[in-house]
Design an enzyme around this catalytic site. Structure first.
Site, PDB file in Angstrom:
ATOM      1  N   TYR A  61      -2.514 -16.535  -4.480  1.00  0.00           N
ATOM      2  CA  TYR A  61      -3.832 -15.924  -4.626  1.00  0.00           C
ATOM      3  C   TYR A  61      -4.714 -16.758  -5.554  1.00  0.00           C
ATOM      4  O   TYR A  61      -4.450 -16.898  -6.751  1.00  0.00           O
ATOM      5  CB  TYR A  61      -3.704 -14.504  -5.172  1.00  0.00           C
ATOM      6  CG  TYR A  61      -2.846 -13.576  -4.353  1.00  0.00           C
ATOM      7  CD1 TYR A  61      -2.556 -13.847  -3.019  1.00  0.00           C
ATOM      8  CD2 TYR A  61      -2.314 -12.418  -4.921  1.00  0.00           C
ATOM      9  CE1 TYR A  61      -1.760 -12.986  -2.269  1.00  0.00           C
ATOM     10  CE2 TYR A  61      -1.531 -11.554  -4.172  1.00  0.00           C
ATOM     11  CZ  TYR A  61      -1.248 -11.847  -2.861  1.00  0.00           C
ATOM     12  OH  TYR A  61      -0.454 -10.995  -2.128  1.00  0.00           O
ATOM     13  N   HIS A 127       7.501 -14.573  -1.010  1.00  0.00           N
ATOM     14  CA  HIS A 127       6.261 -14.172  -0.343  1.00  0.00           C
ATOM     15  C   HIS A 127       6.364 -14.255   1.183  1.00  0.00           C
ATOM     16  O   HIS A 127       5.829 -13.412   1.905  1.00  0.00           O
ATOM     17  CB  HIS A 127       5.121 -15.054  -0.845  1.00  0.00           C
ATOM     18  CG  HIS A 127       3.771 -14.460  -0.692  1.00  0.00           C
ATOM     19  ND1 HIS A 127       2.681 -14.889  -1.407  1.00  0.00           N
ATOM     20  CD2 HIS A 127       3.305 -13.465   0.098  1.00  0.00           C
ATOM     21  CE1 HIS A 127       1.614 -14.192  -1.062  1.00  0.00           C
ATOM     22  NE2 HIS A 127       1.948 -13.324  -0.147  1.00  0.00           N
ATOM     23  N   SER A 206      -2.050  -3.502   1.904  1.00  0.00           N
ATOM     24  CA  SER A 206      -3.147  -3.153   2.829  1.00  0.00           C
ATOM     25  C   SER A 206      -3.009  -1.739   3.391  1.00  0.00           C
ATOM     26  O   SER A 206      -3.172  -1.517   4.595  1.00  0.00           O
ATOM     27  CB  SER A 206      -3.232  -4.175   3.977  1.00  0.00           C
ATOM     28  OG  SER A 206      -3.569  -5.448   3.502  1.00  0.00           O
ATOM     29  N   LEU A 208      -5.032   0.588   3.176  1.00  0.00           N
ATOM     30  CA  LEU A 208      -6.347   1.025   3.651  1.00  0.00           C
ATOM     31  C   LEU A 208      -6.862   0.128   4.772  1.00  0.00           C
ATOM     32  O   LEU A 208      -8.061   0.061   5.037  1.00  0.00           O
ATOM     33  CB  LEU A 208      -7.341   1.073   2.487  1.00  0.00           C
ATOM     34  CG  LEU A 208      -6.986   2.088   1.389  1.00  0.00           C
ATOM     35  CD1 LEU A 208      -7.984   2.033   0.248  1.00  0.00           C
ATOM     36  CD2 LEU A 208      -6.900   3.491   1.963  1.00  0.00           C
ATOM     37  N   ARG A 210      -7.187  -3.083   5.239  1.00  0.00           N
ATOM     38  CA  ARG A 210      -8.112  -4.158   4.866  1.00  0.00           C
ATOM     39  C   ARG A 210      -9.560  -3.670   4.801  1.00  0.00           C
ATOM     40  O   ARG A 210     -10.488  -4.329   5.256  1.00  0.00           O
ATOM     41  CB  ARG A 210      -7.955  -5.346   5.813  1.00  0.00           C
ATOM     42  CG  ARG A 210      -6.515  -5.882   5.814  1.00  0.00           C
ATOM     43  CD  ARG A 210      -6.347  -7.122   6.637  1.00  0.00           C
ATOM     44  NE  ARG A 210      -4.938  -7.534   6.667  1.00  0.00           N
ATOM     45  CZ  ARG A 210      -4.321  -8.273   5.753  1.00  0.00           C
ATOM     46  NH1 ARG A 210      -4.983  -8.649   4.686  1.00  0.00           N
ATOM     47  NH2 ARG A 210      -3.044  -8.602   5.887  1.00  0.00           N
ATOM     48  N   GLY A 211      -9.724  -2.476   4.222  1.00  0.00           N
ATOM     49  CA  GLY A 211     -11.044  -1.900   4.028  1.00  0.00           C
ATOM     50  C   GLY A 211     -11.539  -1.058   5.178  1.00  0.00           C
ATOM     51  O   GLY A 211     -12.566  -0.377   5.058  1.00  0.00           O
ATOM     52  N   PHE A 212     -10.826  -1.058   6.297  1.00  0.00           N
ATOM     53  CA  PHE A 212     -11.262  -0.317   7.475  1.00  0.00           C
ATOM     54  C   PHE A 212     -11.204   1.194   7.241  1.00  0.00           C
ATOM     55  O   PHE A 212     -12.055   1.936   7.730  1.00  0.00           O
ATOM     56  CB  PHE A 212     -10.372  -0.702   8.664  1.00  0.00           C
ATOM     57  CG  PHE A 212     -10.702  -0.001   9.942  1.00  0.00           C
ATOM     58  CD1 PHE A 212     -11.839  -0.330  10.659  1.00  0.00           C
ATOM     59  CD2 PHE A 212      -9.868   0.990  10.452  1.00  0.00           C
ATOM     60  CE1 PHE A 212     -12.151   0.316  11.844  1.00  0.00           C
ATOM     61  CE2 PHE A 212     -10.164   1.633  11.637  1.00  0.00           C
ATOM     62  CZ  PHE A 212     -11.311   1.303  12.333  1.00  0.00           C
ATOM     63  N   SER A 215     -14.761   4.404   2.881  1.00  0.00           N
ATOM     64  CA  SER A 215     -16.070   4.993   3.153  1.00  0.00           C
ATOM     65  C   SER A 215     -17.059   3.968   3.688  1.00  0.00           C
ATOM     66  O   SER A 215     -18.087   4.339   4.269  1.00  0.00           O
ATOM     67  CB  SER A 215     -16.629   5.629   1.874  1.00  0.00           C
ATOM     68  OG  SER A 215     -16.728   4.660   0.844  1.00  0.00           O
TER      69      SER A 215
END
Length: 338
Positions: A61, A127, A206, A208, A210-212, A215
């Site tokens: 990262y 990883h 992930s 969520l 990847r943000g999908f 809100s």
């Protein structure tokens, strides 16, 4: 009946942690331009103040930058946290390289310790599985780090049930970190059950999607050029509109249950077993608080059941990754979701 994760600690090897930790990748990596150092530090400090104890990073990262960030911000609170990082996939000359050779693992660990400003990493993951190196050799080198006092517990990431068993025979594996969410059900093909059988925590990255499942779902057309979601089939023009339609159904279920969509999604993941820990990432302190609030939320079991019927490996449109990426990942595939 309700089925929220609650505040009862969950076990990762010798550590007790809340059911929700913090994935720190997006503070330095993968989702376009990262936040300023000041904003990233504020997010980490807020997480600590809100009771987060599991902080997850990796050598990859920011090509070491994320480990440096955590070391700079959290070193003074080292005894309050469970610090997790990863080896076996790093940045070399600006490129992502999978390398599970023992000598590389030892070198990566020493650099991580310096960046993190600590003498010991609590949880150290492989990883990626290097297909050119038997996992027994990679884990054997990691076991040497435990013997040397540089690492306390070992983990695998993006690994199958069969690989988990092989690694666990070399040295006890405390955690298996795989993608797990309503739309990524690969752990249900074997690793969820194998982890439970072996006493291994399943750490869901992930959760969520990847943000999908938040809100403010991403607009694929507006994503920065460096955002990895641009290369993910579920966000492309062929699949995203159909996935948005499923998201609208989920949002209605969440609203009827008095929850936000993120709360519903996190409650669903953490309800999959007492050995499951979710590590959502965020750059927003408001979203951080929203995510953590599910620990105190009352979540109707019927809402979790309904959510799982709406979005799953049979209904999602598009695989997790393109085929070229899937070939380097060891996890089981499920249905048309990949």
């Amino acid at each position: 009946m309700t089925a929220g994760p609650g505040r009862t600690p969950r076990r990762i090897g010798p550590f007790d942690v809340p059911a929700i930790g913090l994935g720190c990748m997006n503070l330095s990596h993968a989702y376009g331009v990262p936040p300023t150092p000041e904003a990233a530090a504020r997010l980490l400090r807020t997480a600590l103040d809100q009771g987060v104890t599991l902080f997850d990073t990796a050598a990859l990262y920011g090509f070491g930058g994320n480990e440096q960030l955590l070391g700079r911000v959290l070193a003074g609170d080292r005894d309050r946290i469970v610090l997790a990082s990863k080896c076996g996939m790093t940045g070399v000359d600006g490129r992502r390289v999978i390398d599970g050779r023992p000598e590389t693992i030892r070198h990566t660990a020493d650099r991580a310790l310096a960046r993190l400003r600590t003498d010991t990493i609590d949880l150290y993951y492989l990883h990626r599985i290097d297909r050119q190196v038997p996992v027994e050799e990679s884990v054997g080198a990691m076991a040497e780090l435990v013997a040397a006092g540089k690492v306390r517990a070992l983990g695998l990431s993006e690994a199958s049930a069969a690989t988990l068993r092989r690694a666990h025979a070399v040295h006890p594996i405390a955690a298996l970190q795989n993608e797990y969410s309503l739309w990524s059900r690969n752990p249900e093909q074997g690793t969820l059950a194998a982890a439970h059988e072996l006493g291994v925590a399943l750490v869901a990255f992930s959760p969520l999607a990847r943000g999908f499942l938040t809100s403010a779902p991403p607009d694929p057309a507006g994503l920065p050029a460096a955002d990895i979601r641009r290369g993910m089939p579920r966000f492309d023009d062929r699949h995203y509109p159909a996935n948005l339609a499923l998201r609208h159904e989920l949002a209605r279920i969440a609203e009827d249950a008095g929850l936000t969509l993120a709360q519903l999604a996190l409650a669903w993941v953490t309800s999959r077993g007492p050995h499951v820990v979710a590590i959502p990432g965020t750059r927003s302190t408001a979203h951080l608080r929203e995510n953590l609030s599910v620990l105190d939320a009352e979540v109707p079991e019927e809402a979790l059941h309904a959510a799982g019927l709406v979005l799953n490996s049979s209904t999602v449109h598009g695989p997790r990754y393109h085929e070229a990426t899937l070939t380097e990942i060891d996890t089981e595939r499920c249905g048309r979701a990949g």
